[in-house]
Design a protein around this motif. Structure first.
Motif, PDB file in Angstrom:
ATOM      1  N   LEU A 136      10.545  24.687  -5.604  1.00  0.00           N
ATOM      2  CA  LEU A 136      11.497  23.575  -5.693  1.00  0.00           C
ATOM      3  C   LEU A 136      12.903  24.042  -5.337  1.00  0.00           C
ATOM      4  CD1 LEU A 136      10.222  21.824  -8.952  1.00  0.00           C
ATOM      5  CD2 LEU A 136      10.092  20.905  -6.637  1.00  0.00           C
ATOM      6  N   GLY A 137      13.254  25.259  -5.792  1.00  0.00           N
ATOM      7  CA  GLY A 137      14.560  25.826  -5.458  1.00  0.00           C
ATOM      8  C   GLY A 137      14.722  25.998  -3.970  1.00  0.00           C
ATOM      9  N   GLN A 138      13.651  26.446  -3.294  1.00  0.00           N
ATOM     10  CA  GLN A 138      13.701  26.602  -1.847  1.00  0.00           C
ATOM     11  C   GLN A 138      13.869  25.267  -1.130  1.00  0.00           C
ATOM     12  OE1 GLN A 138      10.041  28.689  -1.100  1.00  0.00           O
ATOM     13  NE2 GLN A 138      10.715  30.521  -2.197  1.00  0.00           N
ATOM     14  N   LEU A 139      13.431  24.182  -1.793  1.00  0.00           N
ATOM     15  CA  LEU A 139      13.590  22.835  -1.232  1.00  0.00           C
ATOM     16  C   LEU A 139      14.913  22.196  -1.668  1.00  0.00           C
ATOM     17  CD1 LEU A 139       9.958  21.513  -1.898  1.00  0.00           C
ATOM     18  CD2 LEU A 139      10.939  22.123   0.335  1.00  0.00           C
ATOM     19  N   ASN A 140      15.758  23.000  -2.350  1.00  0.00           N
ATOM     20  CA  ASN A 140      17.043  22.526  -2.883  1.00  0.00           C
ATOM     21  C   ASN A 140      16.860  21.382  -3.887  1.00  0.00           C
ATOM     22  OD1 ASN A 140      18.742  24.339  -1.521  1.00  0.00           O
ATOM     23  ND2 ASN A 140      18.639  23.085   0.340  1.00  0.00           N
ATOM     24  N   ILE A 141      15.767  21.444  -4.639  1.00  0.00           N
ATOM     25  CA  ILE A 141      15.527  20.462  -5.701  1.00  0.00           C
ATOM     26  C   ILE A 141      15.856  21.114  -7.038  1.00  0.00           C
ATOM     27  CG2 ILE A 141      13.774  19.052  -6.862  1.00  0.00           C
ATOM     28  CD1 ILE A 141      12.326  18.869  -4.156  1.00  0.00           C
ATOM     29  N   ASP A 142      16.717  20.503  -7.796  1.00  0.00           N
ATOM     30  CA  ASP A 142      17.198  21.049  -9.068  1.00  0.00           C
ATOM     31  C   ASP A 142      16.126  20.883 -10.140  1.00  0.00           C
ATOM     32  OD1 ASP A 142      18.566  21.865 -11.296  1.00  0.00           O
ATOM     33  OD2 ASP A 142      20.356  20.669 -10.878  1.00  0.00           O
ATOM     34  N   PHE A 163       6.173  15.750  -9.821  1.00  0.00           N
ATOM     35  CA  PHE A 163       6.198  14.427  -9.197  1.00  0.00           C
ATOM     36  C   PHE A 163       7.548  13.766  -9.381  1.00  0.00           C
ATOM     37  CE2 PHE A 163       1.798  15.234 -10.419  1.00  0.00           C
ATOM     38  CZ  PHE A 163       1.077  14.813  -9.312  1.00  0.00           C
ATOM     39  N   ASN A 164       7.913  12.922  -8.437  1.00  0.00           N
ATOM     40  CA  ASN A 164       9.054  12.025  -8.579  1.00  0.00           C
ATOM     41  C   ASN A 164       8.581  10.820  -9.397  1.00  0.00           C
ATOM     42  OD1 ASN A 164      10.986   9.931  -8.195  1.00  0.00           O
ATOM     43  ND2 ASN A 164      11.620  10.816  -6.233  1.00  0.00           N
ATOM     44  N   SER A 165       9.209  10.590 -10.543  1.00  0.00           N
ATOM     45  CA  SER A 165       8.724   9.546 -11.459  1.00  0.00           C
ATOM     46  C   SER A 165       8.947   8.132 -10.928  1.00  0.00           C
ATOM     47  CB  SER A 165       9.403   9.686 -12.823  1.00  0.00           C
ATOM     48  OG  SER A 165      10.793   9.427 -12.726  1.00  0.00           O
ATOM     49  N   LYS A 166       9.813   7.983  -9.950  1.00  0.00           N
ATOM     50  CA  LYS A 166      10.097   6.643  -9.420  1.00  0.00           C
ATOM     51  C   LYS A 166       9.168   6.255  -8.278  1.00  0.00           C
ATOM     52  CE  LYS A 166      13.413   6.140 -12.333  1.00  0.00           C
ATOM     53  NZ  LYS A 166      13.093   5.355 -13.552  1.00  0.00           N
ATOM     54  N   THR A 167       8.648   7.275  -7.565  1.00  0.00           N
ATOM     55  CA  THR A 167       7.820   6.977  -6.399  1.00  0.00           C
ATOM     56  C   THR A 167       6.404   7.537  -6.513  1.00  0.00           C
ATOM     57  OG1 THR A 167       8.483   9.018  -5.278  1.00  0.00           O
ATOM     58  CG2 THR A 167       9.862   7.056  -4.927  1.00  0.00           C
ATOM     59  N   ALA A 168       6.160   8.365  -7.552  1.00  0.00           N
ATOM     60  CA  ALA A 168       4.876   9.068  -7.734  1.00  0.00           C
ATOM     61  C   ALA A 168       4.603  10.064  -6.608  1.00  0.00           C
ATOM     62  CB  ALA A 168       3.715   8.086  -7.874  1.00  0.00           C
ATOM     63  N   GLU A 169       5.635  10.432  -5.850  1.00  0.00           N
ATOM     64  CA  GLU A 169       5.471  11.389  -4.758  1.00  0.00           C
ATOM     65  C   GLU A 169       5.316  12.802  -5.315  1.00  0.00           C
ATOM     66  OE1 GLU A 169       8.074  13.234  -1.008  1.00  0.00           O
ATOM     67  OE2 GLU A 169       8.943  11.737  -2.364  1.00  0.00           O
ATOM     68  N   VAL A 193      19.174  15.205  -4.819  1.00  0.00           N
ATOM     69  CA  VAL A 193      19.102  14.339  -5.996  1.00  0.00           C
ATOM     70  C   VAL A 193      17.947  13.366  -5.796  1.00  0.00           C
ATOM     71  CG1 VAL A 193      20.312  12.667  -7.432  1.00  0.00           C
ATOM     72  CG2 VAL A 193      21.579  14.536  -6.355  1.00  0.00           C
ATOM     73  N   LEU A 194      16.936  13.508  -6.640  1.00  0.00           N
ATOM     74  CA  LEU A 194      15.728  12.703  -6.468  1.00  0.00           C
ATOM     75  C   LEU A 194      15.429  11.824  -7.674  1.00  0.00           C
ATOM     76  CD1 LEU A 194      13.456  15.459  -4.899  1.00  0.00           C
ATOM     77  CD2 LEU A 194      14.411  13.500  -3.715  1.00  0.00           C
TER      78      LEU A 194
END
Length: 596
Positions: free
Chosen positions: A75-81, A28-34, A8-9
């Motif tokens: 992203l799926g391989q990184l377990n990111i939904d 990108f993660n909108s909260k951290t710009a990562e 959960v990111l």
């Protein structure tokens, strides 16, 4: 075995970054710009004739689908939904022109490409005072030149005291921009002519083609562009922010084929299922950001204040300076363009744009033509060995001098050589040349804006060269600031998409913007030394002028027979030589017979 729990990111934002040589999709993660993941696909350029540069719009679209699909898999391989992806932005190569059939979704011709290098600053591209300014020897990969005669004919219709094209668009009449490419298609491609007559044709730059296709294409696709891309067509009034009737009449472009102009940050439409995307990846996700690539980099660098500037170092350099809500017209050969409009009800911001034609290209020249390095990365090692050019200056005016000189008679020179000079000094001088050219553009911007820069923000592949960055700080005599996250173009598109009304997952308020880690290069020489080196560079530039005295000497037939007297002399000399050898052979033959 239980499935792995998805990470959960928080809200994620995707960005399509479509360039001249490749397409990428980044998340990108909108909260951290990562930056969490991305995928890249190379695309081809086609050269059907000398001076023509084209790309296949369907290949470009397919590359976008492939990048989205592969990134989602990663992203799926990184377990990111991937359901956390709340918006998608688009950043694109500007000016490249596409016309397609709105009933079938098929392109009616290849995309007529924009140059890889900064075309508006190319002497061959810009028309001044009703005549073309040639740059003999310009390679076709830099610029599609099929519209040169179109530009020359159009320039004759502009009154000398009323350049309404430049006053309305901020652009010079040039082969570089979309209007003349579109005019060429209307004049020369029967399929395009017929589709316009039958009200089937749609025009757009790459952003329009992608957004229309991704939101349904022939089944309800949204035909739109944003203000930054519209401002590069030469059909858009940058003051009223509308397609201009007088400009469309001047170029004889039917306004019915033009896309709707929107802000750079609003919901244009929703992603639709494509047979090219497995399981309808990202279906229903809003496409809500759109910026031309250089404007996207300006946003990604967070240059939101008047006088903030960024320089992108690639094959050439693109230098943009935010001039705020004021439209500044250059007296020094720079372009006036729309920087961004981040919302339907938000104000428009403008920029001055200047470009250096030969930046990374000079490193490639040292590698491919002189062979003094085997890889582009080696130049930093060579330059570091000596730490100075030892009075050697390299002016890479391979096809003339660009802004602010506009001197097509110039050619590249290396001067100040001594017996002590070696390849390391030439490598150092090549890096200095990139920095000196950037300073010339920056000086022009300072004179136009009246606001001296306090620092320069940088991005692009060449910024990995620390020697180059330190030289740039020394020669500008201001700090050079490089973000640790290099993907500023895609980041800018993601920021615009995430900030759009109805999405709202990315705040652009100054206090909410993520602090970006920066590498800072401070000047390490005194101001006097910086000025001495710069003035010597200018002396070298003047030495490069006047090498090409006539257009025909290089731009015509390169054959030795292009000059009749010279050709006649050479041919007659060859005949005499062959005849003399024949006669002497006969005499020797007879002498041998006589002796025997």
């Amino acid at each position: 075995m239980a499935a792995a729990k998805k990470a959960v990111l928080g809200p994620l934002v995707g960005a399509v970054d479509q360039g001249t040589s490749s397409t990428r999709f980044l998340v990108f993660n909108s909260k951290t710009a990562e930056l969490l993941s991305h995928h890249q696909v190379e695309i081809k350029q086609e050269f059907p004739r000398e001076g023509w540069v084209e790309q296949d719009p369907k290949e470009i679209l397919q590359s976008v689908y492939e990048c989205i699909e592969k990134t989602c898999e990663k992203l799926g391989q990184l377990n990111i939904d991937i359901s956390n992806i709340k918006a998608i932005g688009v950043s694109n190569q500007r000016e490249t022109t596409v016309v397609w059939d709105k009933l079938t979704g098929e392109p009616l011709y290849n995309a007529v490409a924009a140059p890889v290098s900064p075309g508006p600053s190319d002497p061959v591209a810009v028309v001044r005072s009703g005549s073309s300014v040639p740059a003999a020897g310009t390679s076709s990969v830099w610029l599609d030149l099929r519209t040169q005669s179109t530009v020359e004919n159009l320039s004759k219709r502009i009154p000398g005291n009323n350049n309404f094209v430049k006053s309305k668009t901020g652009l010079p009449l040039s082969t570089y921009f979309s209007a003349v490419k579109l005019r060429w298609l209307l004049d020369n491609v029967r399929k395009v002519q017929r589709a316009v007559e039958e009200d089937r044709a749609l025009f757009g730059t790459i952003d329009s083609w992608l957004i229309w296709s991704l939101t349904g294409g022939a089944n309800g696709g949204v035909h739109c562009t944003d203000v930054t891309n519209a401002s590069r067509t030469m059909l858009f009034n940058i003051h009223s922010l509308e397609w201009d009737k007088e400009l469309c009449e001047f170029f004889e472009i039917p306004m019915k084929i033009l896309p709707n102009v929107r802000s750079s940050s609003e919901i244009y439409g929703l992603m639709k299922i494509s047979h090219s995307l497995k399981a309808g990846a990202l279906e229903g996700v809003p496409i809500s950001g759109c910026l031309g690539d250089q404007s996207a980099a300006l946003v990604g660098q967070m240059c939101f204040q008047d006088g903030q500037a960024k320089n992108t170092y690639g094959t050439g350099c693109f230098l943009l300076c935010n001039t705020g809500r004021k439209c500044v017209f250059s007296e020094h050969g720079l372009l006036t363009t729309v920087a961004y409009k981040l919302g339907r009800d938000k104000p428009v911001y403008y920029a001055l744009e200047g470009s250096v034609a030969i930046a990374g290209a000079v490193i490639r020249w040292l590698r491919d033509n002189l062979g003094i390095i085997k890889t582009s990365e080696e130049i930093e090692k060579l330059a570091k060995e000596v730490g100075t050019s030892y009075g050697c200056y390299f002016v890479p005016a391979f096809s003339g001098l660009y802004a602010p000189y506009w001197e097509p008679s110039a050619r590249g020179i290396i001067c100040g050589l001594t017996q002590f000079t070696n390849k390391c000094h030439i490598a150092f001088a090549a890096l200095e040349a990139v920095c000196f050219q950037t300073r010339e553009i920056l000086d022009a911007m300072n004179r136009d804006c009246g606001i001296p820069l306090s620092h320069l923000q940088v991005d692009g592949g060449m910024t990995n060269n620390k020697i180059l960055m330190q030289l740039q700080a020394d020669i500008l005599y201001i700090p050079v600031v490089k973000p640790s996250m290099p993907e500023t173009t895609a980041l800018g598109a993601a920021m615009a998409a995430g900030a759009a009304e109805g999405v709202g997952v990315w705040s652009l308020e100054p206090e909410d913007l993520s602090a970006v880690t920066m590498e800072r290069f401070e000047p390490q020489i005194n101001a006097e030394e910086s000025e001495i080196r710069y003035s010597t560079w200018k002396k070298a530039v003047m030495k490069s002028v006047g090498w090409v005295t006539t257009q025909s000497s290089e731009s015509g037939d390169p054959s030795i027979f292009c000059s009749l007297p010279l050709g006649f002399f050479i041919v007659s000399s060859m005949v005499m030589l062959i005849g003399a050898r024949y006669i002497s052979g006969q005499l020797l033959f007879k002498l041998d017979n006589f002796i025997s």
